[in-house]
Write an enzyme that holds these catalytic residues in place. Structure first.
Site, PDB file in Angstrom:
ATOM      1  N   ARG A  32       0.870  -1.182   0.000  1.00 21.62           N
ATOM      2  CA  ARG A  32       0.000   0.000   0.000  1.00 21.62           C
ATOM      3  C   ARG A  32       0.897   1.218   0.000  1.00 21.62           C
ATOM      4  NH1 ARG A  32      -2.627   0.262   5.067  1.00 21.62           N
ATOM      5  NH2 ARG A  32      -1.239   1.998   5.487  1.00 21.62           N
TER       6      ARG A  32
ATOM      7  N   GLU B  78       5.024   6.892   2.423  1.00 24.30           N
ATOM      8  CA  GLU B  78       5.780   5.640   2.541  1.00 24.30           C
ATOM      9  C   GLU B  78       5.091   4.580   1.700  1.00 24.30           C
ATOM     10  OE1 GLU B  78       5.632   4.206   6.569  1.00 24.30           O
ATOM     11  OE2 GLU B  78       3.446   4.282   6.650  1.00 24.30           O
TER      12      GLU B  78
ATOM     13  N   ASN C 161       4.093   0.558   2.231  1.00 23.64           N
ATOM     14  CA  ASN C 161       4.030  -0.550   3.194  1.00 23.64           C
ATOM     15  C   ASN C 161       4.083  -1.853   2.420  1.00 23.64           C
ATOM     16  OD1 ASN C 161       3.106   1.029   5.753  1.00 23.64           O
ATOM     17  ND2 ASN C 161       1.759   1.718   4.123  1.00 23.64           N
TER      18      ASN C 161
ATOM     19  N   SER D 182      -2.866  -2.954   6.040  1.00 23.34           N
ATOM     20  CA  SER D 182      -4.190  -3.325   6.562  1.00 23.34           C
ATOM     21  C   SER D 182      -5.307  -2.422   6.053  1.00 23.34           C
ATOM     22  CB  SER D 182      -4.162  -3.322   8.091  1.00 23.34           C
ATOM     23  OG  SER D 182      -3.789  -2.044   8.548  1.00 23.34           O
TER      24      SER D 182
ATOM     25  N   LYS E  99      12.476   2.421   5.480  1.00 23.93           N
ATOM     26  CA  LYS E  99      12.588   3.870   5.249  1.00 23.93           C
ATOM     27  C   LYS E  99      13.922   4.214   4.569  1.00 23.93           C
ATOM     28  CE  LYS E  99       8.737   4.710   7.531  1.00 23.93           C
ATOM     29  NZ  LYS E  99       8.276   3.333   7.718  1.00 23.93           N
TER      30      LYS E  99
ATOM     31  N   LYS F 224      12.190   9.898  10.709  1.00 22.69           N
ATOM     32  CA  LYS F 224      11.539   8.580  10.612  1.00 22.69           C
ATOM     33  C   LYS F 224      12.514   7.458  10.945  1.00 22.69           C
ATOM     34  CE  LYS F 224       8.021   9.262   7.164  1.00 22.69           C
ATOM     35  NZ  LYS F 224       7.458   8.643   5.969  1.00 22.69           N
TER      36      LYS F 224
ATOM     37  N   GLU G  59       7.490   0.137  11.024  1.00 19.95           N
ATOM     38  CA  GLU G  59       6.154   0.209  10.443  1.00 19.95           C
ATOM     39  C   GLU G  59       5.128   0.232  11.570  1.00 19.95           C
ATOM     40  OE1 GLU G  59       5.922   0.675   7.270  1.00 19.95           O
ATOM     41  OE2 GLU G  59       8.070   0.393   7.085  1.00 19.95           O
ATOM     42  N   GLY G  60       3.882   0.548  11.204  1.00 20.82           N
ATOM     43  CA  GLY G  60       2.791   0.389  12.159  1.00 20.82           C
ATOM     44  C   GLY G  60       2.291   1.688  12.765  1.00 20.82           C
TER      45      GLY G  60
ATOM     46  N   ARG H 220      -7.699   7.520   5.025  1.00 20.51           N
ATOM     47  CA  ARG H 220      -7.725   7.634   6.488  1.00 20.51           C
ATOM     48  C   ARG H 220      -7.614   9.108   6.858  1.00 20.51           C
ATOM     49  NH1 ARG H 220      -2.705   4.116   7.705  1.00 20.51           N
ATOM     50  NH2 ARG H 220      -2.153   5.220   5.808  1.00 20.51           N
TER      51      ARG H 220
END
Length: 474
Positions: free
Chosen positions: A125, A144, A146, A151, A305, A364, A368-369, A450
């Site tokens: 994604r 970024e 992923n 998700s 990253k 950064k 992740e997450g 989002r």
């Protein structure tokens, strides 16, 4: 904000009524999460947080994000096959970041043994924000990509219908008809099904590798059900199950509890906290196997990253994607400013600039997450502390993106209904399947919007900051 919503946002009675309808619609549609109090059970569930109104997104930027997704799929796949690039790029990072170093060690070990895996599945994604320039024009900027456990493809497949109903309730029937269909769950399942088919064993199962705490289980079930609809058997296992029940046969076929596994779809494994010694051993077993890993460890490393920052160097994309000049132009057009903090003059200069003007940048780490990035005063403090230490090479620096806020209501269980100034992040899901050297599938599989209140600098839906949304194109 779209002029069409201004009238609604100020109408307290209409908002109250629409919010009640929206919550029930979300529950009916299956936009669900388990609760924080009972994360191991579906006896009590609640709606996943979402916006009352769909957020406006510039049509040209939305189309640009879709148009570049197949290029990003190609790029990630190319990086995952380029040992020299991964070795050189991550050389400084693995000296100071133990998590990346351990992933890298498994990567090298598997290569030395010789890959048993011949079919490769990528589900990623690519996330963007809309950077508002001084002239008021917005530009698409990649935050970024992923490459592991991306998700909300499931829940977002069900959110559009909720927003369509809300607009109708608010008397906006015409606008409701303009919301685009979106079904990433189906697109992701299509990729998994193709990999399963190419693996070539009807008896073999697809294994979802899942977390110990599965609050977001319904998002995964959406994809799972699409596979069951194709008569593909799905099992859900944790790392500890793999450690206890997993084995390889002589040709490195993977068996868990006596069942052959064709595809391992990771929804876990992207943060260091989940790995104890047993789980590292389980990960190695999976990587050594013939099963199709989504992602394999090379593709997880391609999403770090440090790799993202290295891609922005002049000439780097040309090396990785020779013969694809148009793709390179499309990819490069989405890059924000990215800077290396490696030891040496360039890194010293970058660190000094960021310490002097921290509000221009985001710091950064290789994680992740969501919820890991540093801003403003916190960024300055951390850089001051590590500026003369090799530890700084475990971070990259990125220009801060400045989106135009808009008013919306963020609906969360047990939270008061209040208007917030919000910013949005658009993600495009990509799916590709490669057999040997032949790419047999490469597509964009849907989108995820989002939205969060502007006071929250960092973090996604699972991190409890952002909420699900639907784009309304203008």
């Amino acid at each position: 904000m779209a002029a069409g919503w201004q009238d609604v946002v100020r109408d307290a009675v209409a908002v109250q009524e629409a919010a009640a309808v929206a919550v029930d619609a979300a529950l009916l549609a299956g936009v669900l999460m388990r609760t924080g109090e009972q994360p191991h059970s579906s006896d009590v569930v609640n709606y996943a947080p979402f916006t009352l109104l769909p957020s406006t997104v510039p049509r040209a930027l939305f189309e640009q994000a879709y148009a570049v997704q197949q290029d990003f799929n190609l790029l990630v796949d190319a990086i995952s096959q380029n040992k020299e690039f991964l070795e050189q790029t991550l050389a400084s990072t693995i000296k100071v970041d133990d998590f990346t170093a351990r992933l890298f060690r498994i990567y090298m070990q598997v290569l030395e043994e010789g890959l048993a895996q011949t079919v490769f599945l990528g589900i990623n994604r690519s996330d963007y924000m809309f950077d508002c320039g001084l002239d008021g024009r917005a530009a698409l900027r990649q935050i970024e990509i992923n490459t592991i456990a991306a998700s909300f493809g499931g829940l977002t497949s069900r959110t559009t219908d909720v927003h369509r109903l809300v607009l109708k309730v608010l008397g906006k029937t015409e606008e409701a008809s303009h919301l685009l269909p979106n079904n990433p769950a189906k697109g992701l399942a299509l990729g998994i099904a193709k990999a399963w088919e190419l693996y070539g064993s009807q008896r073999a199962v697809v294994m979802f590798l899942v977390e110990e705490v599965q609050r977001n289980i319904f998002d995964q079930r959406c994809v799972e059900n699409e596979l069951w609809n194709r008569n593909i058997r799905v099992v859900r296992k944790r790392f500890r199950d793999v450690f206890e029940q997993g084995s390889l046969d002589a040709s490195r076929r993977l068996y868990i509890d006596g069942q052959e596994v064709a595809v391992v779809y990771y929804r876990e494994g992207y943060v260091p906290q989940v790995y104890d010694q047993q789980n590292w051993e389980a990960r190695l077993l999976l990587e050594r196997s013939r099963a199709v890993k989504c992602p394999d460890i090379a593709t997880q490393l391609a999403g770090t990253k440090k790799v993202q920052q290295e891609l922005s160097r002049p000439g780097m994309l040309e090396k990785l994607l020779p013969g694809h000049p148009e793709a390179i132009t499309r990819i490069r057009a989405t890059f924000a400013g990215l800077y290396s903090l490696d030891e040496g003059e360039e890194g010293d200069r970058v660190a000094a600039t960021a310490i002097a003007d921290p509000d221009r940048f985001v710091l950064k780490p290789q994680r992740e997450g969501g919820g890991n990035n540093l801003y403003g005063e916190e960024l300055r403090e951390v850089l001051e502390k590590i500026k003369d230490s090799p530890e700084r090479t475990s971070y990259i620096l990125m220009d801060k993106i400045r989106p135009q806020p808009a008013l919306n209501y963020l609906l969360r269980a047990h939270s008061p209904l209040q208007v917030s100034e919000c910013i949005s992040e658009l993600g495009i899901f990509g799916v590709y399947v490669r057999q040997g050297q032949e790419l047999v599938l490469n597509e964009a599989a849907g989108h995820l919007l989002r939205t969060k209140a502007i006071e929250h600098a960092d973090g996604g839906v699972a991190a409890g900051v952002a909420v699900l949304d639907t784009p309304y194109l203008v």
